[in-house]
Design an enzyme around this catalytic site. Structure first.
Site, short mmCIF file in Angstrom:
data_model
loop_
_atom_site.label_atom_id
_atom_site.label_comp_id
_atom_site.label_asym_id
_atom_site.label_seq_id
_atom_site.Cartn_x
_atom_site.Cartn_y
_atom_site.Cartn_z
N HIS A 289 20.35 68.92 43.32
CA HIS A 289 20.54 67.72 44.14
C HIS A 289 21.77 66.92 43.70
O HIS A 289 22.09 66.87 42.51
CB HIS A 289 19.29 66.84 44.07
CG HIS A 289 18.06 67.56 44.52
ND1 HIS A 289 17.17 68.12 43.63
CD2 HIS A 289 17.61 67.84 45.76
CE1 HIS A 289 16.21 68.72 44.32
NE2 HIS A 289 16.45 68.57 45.60
N HIS A 290 22.39 66.27 44.64
CA HIS A 290 23.57 65.46 44.33
C HIS A 290 23.20 64.29 43.40
O HIS A 290 22.19 63.63 43.60
CB HIS A 290 24.18 64.89 45.62
CG HIS A 290 25.31 63.96 45.36
ND1 HIS A 290 25.30 62.64 45.76
CD2 HIS A 290 26.48 64.17 44.70
CE1 HIS A 290 26.43 62.08 45.37
NE2 HIS A 290 27.17 62.97 44.74
N CYS A 291 24.08 64.04 42.43
CA CYS A 291 23.84 62.98 41.44
C CYS A 291 24.31 61.63 41.97
O CYS A 291 25.27 61.05 41.47
CB CYS A 291 24.57 63.33 40.14
SG CYS A 291 26.34 63.63 40.37
#
Ligand SMILES: [Zn+2]
Length: 377
Positions: free
Chosen positions: A170-172
């Protein structure tokens, strides 16, 4: 003697999320038990986690928010107005001992990791990598953003040119937002495209940060079904290009295991062999760093994958098979196992997944070309 240090604690057993939450599963304690059973860790390599102080947490978060976390954890309730204001008390970010105590322990461990790294050790904090939390808002199961706090701690010590690489599925978003306007930190995230995956609102290629230089933020949003060949192709290219334009002083690496094929919260098909190769690749290009955990919702897959990472950090050979003691630990895990058609029995037998077949799709090659253009623009 190995320079590897594993920062962990069995205290996480009592600091669990609420029932039915994806993070209810044992993670750090399971890893520790499994490593013991497999005889893959020595006493001197283990460092007991300590909680972060409020002052350390305030390196990033607001006072009001931290007070709300403490109060929620203490009263086991949702303090008035907290749900709306701080996103605490939802299904996603429930009130539990993990809300403050567990998160503070994971965050203190990331600061310990920084200190150990600066003393010449190779630290791994598997409880860390909670990359979604915002300054004053819980997000994506995360309450305290330990990667941001570790990096802020480094900046206080005078470090600049800090490279943060995030391999979680998942994108941070929390880390990106924290450093969007600074030139001190370069944030590189490789993840499932927000077109189909959490956090949906961010993680697109065209979010380049507002630093003075080329833009110190780089997102590589991947399509579903990414296999080992594709993941390694993307990483090799992107890390290669990046290393030509950016020379970091310190590396912080987030190693979420939800990119693994067994993980039911993501749509990637990466094996733990691919994950290990990815880790090696990062080290080859950028050298040693501060290693943090991250997402990962299949406890057995997670324990196996982080065991591989630990073997690599500590310079151990990887045992091919899981021994009877290790198997007993894995079989003893109590969790609400997801019913699947796929046979996962290999996970109790082999530590390292067999090599997987797979080719690199055109759309993945096209994406890498676009990322290259961004890096050199
Ligand atoms: Zn994740």
């Amino acid at each position: 003697m190995s320079r590897g240090r594993l920062i962990g604690s069995l205290r996480y057993r009592d600091l669990r999320y609420t029932k039915n939450h994806p993070l209810r599963i044992p993670r750090v304690s399971l890893l520790l038990e499994f490593l013991e059973a497999m005889d893959l860790i020595k006493e001197y390599e283990r460092v007991e986690s300590r909680p972060a102080t409020v002052e350390e947490i305030l390196l990033f978060h607001t006072k009001e928010y931290v007070e709300a976390l403490i109060e929620a954890d203490r009263c086991e309730c949702v303090p008035k107005g907290s749900r709306e204001r701080f996103n605490i008390g939802s299904y996603e970010n429930p009130v539990s001992p993990a809300t403050f105590r567990g998160s503070a322990l994971a965050t203190g461990s990331s600061i310990q990791a920084v200190d150990l790294f600066l003393q010449g050790f190779l630290p791994f904090n598997p409880a860390g990598g909670m990359h979604h939390a915002f300054r004053d808002r819980a997000n994506g199961f995360c309450f305290i953003n330990d990667p941001v706090i570790a990096i802020e701690y480094l900046r206080r010590k005078g470090f600049r040119n800090i490279l943060y690489i995030d391999l979680d599925a998942h994108h941070c978003d929390g880390v990106q937002e924290a450093f969007y306007e600074t030139d001190d930190v370069y944030v590189l995230s490789v993840h499932q495209s927000p077109e189909y995956a959490f956090p949906f609102r961010s993680g697109f290629l065209k979010e380049r940060g507002t630093g003075r230089g080329r833009g110190y933020n780089l997102n590589v949003p991947l399509p579903p079904g990414i296999n080992d060949a594709e993941f390694l192709f993307v990483l090799e290219k992107v890390l290669g290009y990046l290393s030509e334009v950016y020379r970091p002083r310190v590396l912080v690496l987030q190693l979420g295991t939800d990119l693994l094929k067994e993980d039911y919260l993501s749509k990637f098909e990466v094996t733990n062999r691919g994950f290990l190769e990815a880790f090696k690749l990062v080290r080859e290009v950028f050298g040693e760093g501060i290693y943090l955990g991250g997402g990962g919702y299949h406890p057995i897959a997670l324990a196996r994958a982080w065991t591989l990472i630990w073997c690599e950090i500590s310079g151990r050979g990887i045992p091919e098979r899981i021994n009877p003691e290790g198997r007993r630990v894995l079989e003893g895990v109590e969790w609400e196992e997801i019913e699947e058609d796929t046979d996962r029995s290999y996970m109790y037998d082999l530590l390292l997944d067999p090599p997987s077949e797979g080719h690199v799709r055109e759309e993945v090659k096209d994406l890498v070309s676009k990322v290259k253009a961004e890096i050199y623009s």
